[in-house]
Design an enzyme around this catalytic site. Structure first.
Site, short mmCIF file in Angstrom:
data_model
loop_
_atom_site.label_atom_id
_atom_site.label_comp_id
_atom_site.label_asym_id
_atom_site.label_seq_id
_atom_site.Cartn_x
_atom_site.Cartn_y
_atom_site.Cartn_z
N ASP A 76 -69.70 1.82 -101.62
CA ASP A 76 -70.71 0.79 -101.80
C ASP A 76 -72.07 1.19 -101.22
OD1 ASP A 76 -69.88 0.52 -99.14
OD2 ASP A 76 -69.15 -1.53 -99.38
N THR A 79 -71.47 -5.97 -92.74
CA THR A 79 -70.43 -5.85 -91.72
C THR A 79 -70.65 -4.58 -90.90
OG1 THR A 79 -68.87 -7.07 -93.10
CG2 THR A 79 -67.95 -5.70 -91.34
#
Length: 474
Positions: free
Chosen positions: A227, A249
């Site tokens: 990603d 995150t």
């Protein structure tokens, strides 16, 4: 105009995003969002990959008629197939404790300098090499697929691993741009486990309509399946003098380079050289990121992030600082209690309010970004004029301002959906849209998305002193 779907899987949620991409057009619509997270089963932490697959099928059904699909996710985790193509077990979560102590065991046999010379990868205890070394390989394991490749296999029946995700395994030769046969053998793994590699933009295959219920002939296209590789495609940079933080995150802080940096200085600074789209290198360092704040909110049962940030903005600056990369902050758990313990161990009075805890987390992150960015520029011999913050963290105004103040360079925040945008841009090019290079893709992002600029404020000397307190360096 092309209509494509990005399957974008994060560490806490996944979504299917439909996109229209054409001349002057880059529009995303979220059609399905679903839960993703760790599932504890006795002594193991797993991903619920079957739930993810079912949710992806549901989302693609809702997306309607499409020209293609691409999948990106987090890195390092994998599934093992047997000789018949059946998944042997649910993939284990990278935060599982099975890798405790494994890094030290592996580097006693393969020195860190040798590992870095081949892979150029940051030493992280959950890298794929250490996950594979943690357990005996099942005797019927025939094929390893990274998470996006496993899902693409279920959609199409085609086996392979996309290159940007392969580069995160610490079993990939970053100079030869292929699996490292030598490292695979030295870890005691069979070479047959690692399938052929794909490039971003390769057509993987067409979905199997009888098995998936999706439209016949729908192509699945390999994108930057890590990603962060997709996110960096969508950094709206106008030239090469930029740095980025892919903020979520995790915070991935780094530069985009033409070639890996494999020097002893880069290894000592624990920087990673991961594959990017179009043969680029993502020269970066992992910082723990907003995970610490997310876990605090979970423990508090407080989802009012705006209120917490208002309280944090009013809290005294630099009252308490933590090292966000300290190992005690890696696993899920009672993060506020861990912050208290960390503060006491470092001779500090723990923060007394939630606002003070949040201020502590965000200032500490900004200091970690500052330290990482300055190291990256020194080690790679690259000057930076602007810092792009992309991903979910770009919406956190306090963190963006603190980052500009700490790093001493302007911050441009946005786009939020960088991973999905990079995913769909690579698909659109593969389908024939005139996006010949990263520059053209980034120009389209700049022309279609609003960015917010944060200029450095405050006193640099205050940040110098805070960095010295936290890291012992100036």
């Amino acid at each position: 105009m092309k209509r494509v779907a990005a399957v974008d899987l994060g560490a806490s949620s996944g979504r299917v995003m439909r996109a229209d991409v054409g001349r002057g057009t880059l529009e995303l619509t979220e059609v399905h969002r679903f839960w993703n997270g760790p599932v504890q089963v006795r002594d193991r932490l797993h991903w619920d990959v079957l739930h993810l697959y079912r949710s992806i099928l549901d989302g693609l059904q809702l997306a309607g008629q499409l020209d293609s699909v691409g999948i990106d996710s987090w890195a390092v985790d994998y599934g093992l197939l047997d000789a018949h193509g059946r998944l042997l077990a649910n993939p284990v979560h990278y935060r599982d404790a099975r890798t405790d102590g494994v890094l030290e065991r592996v580097v006693s046999a393969i020195p860190e300098a040798e590992l870095y010379a081949v892979t150029g990868l940051q030493q992280l205890p959950f890298n794929t090499i250490y996950q594979l070394a943690a357990d005996e390989l099942p005797p019927d394991a025939a094929t390893l697929l990274m998470i996006p490749d496993l899902l693409a296999y279920w959609l199409t029946g085609e086996i392979g691993v996309e290159r940007t995700n392969a580069s995160t395994t610490q079993l990939y030769d970053v100079s030869a741009r292929d699996w490292s046969t030598e490292l695979i053998a030295r870890v005691g793994l069979p070479r047959r486990l690692f399938p052929g590699l794909r490039e971003p933009g390769d057509v993987i295959g067409n979905v199997s309509p009888d098995e998936t219920g999706l439209q016949p002939g729908l192509p699945v296209i390999a994108v930057g399946s890590h990603d962060t590789a997709s996110a960096v495609v969508a950094v709206p940079a106008a030239n090469e003098r930029f740095a980025y933080i892919s903020s979520g995150t995790w915070s991935l802080v780094g530069l985009e380079l033409d070639a890996p940096v494999l020097t002893d200085e880069a290894r000592a600074a624990n920087f990673t050289n991961e594959g990017g789209v179009d043969g680029t290198t993502r020269f970066l360092h992992n910082v723990m990121g907003l995970w610490i704040l997310q876990e605090c909110q979970r423990v508090w049962g407080d989802d009012d992030l705006e209120g917490l940030l208002r309280d944090a903005a009013e809290a005294p600056p630099f009252a308490v600082l933590i090292d966000p990369d300290a190992p005690e902050f890696l696993a899920p758990g009672n993060m506020p209690a861990r912050i208290d313990e960390h503060c006491r161990a470092s001779g500090q009075e723990p923060p007394r309010s939630r606002g003070a805890v949040v201020r502590c987390i965000l200032e500490s992150l900004a200091l970690a970004y500052r330290r990482t960015l300055r190291l990256a520029q020194t080690v790679a011999d690259r000057e930076v004029d602007v810092l792009h913050v992309i991903g979910g963290g770009s919406q956190n105004e306090l963190l963006c301002q603190l980052t500009a103040d700490a790093c001493g360079v302007p911050v441009l925040a946005g786009p939020v959906e960088a991973s999905a945008l990079g995913n769909v841009l690579v698909q659109a090019r593969a389908l024939g849209e005139p996006l010949p290079d990263l520059g053209a893709m980034r120009a389209l992002v700049r022309s279609t998305h609003s960015l917010r600029r944060y200029a450095p404020q405050g006193k640099p000397a205050d940040w110098d002193a805070a960095e010295s307190r936290l890291f012992g360096t100036r």
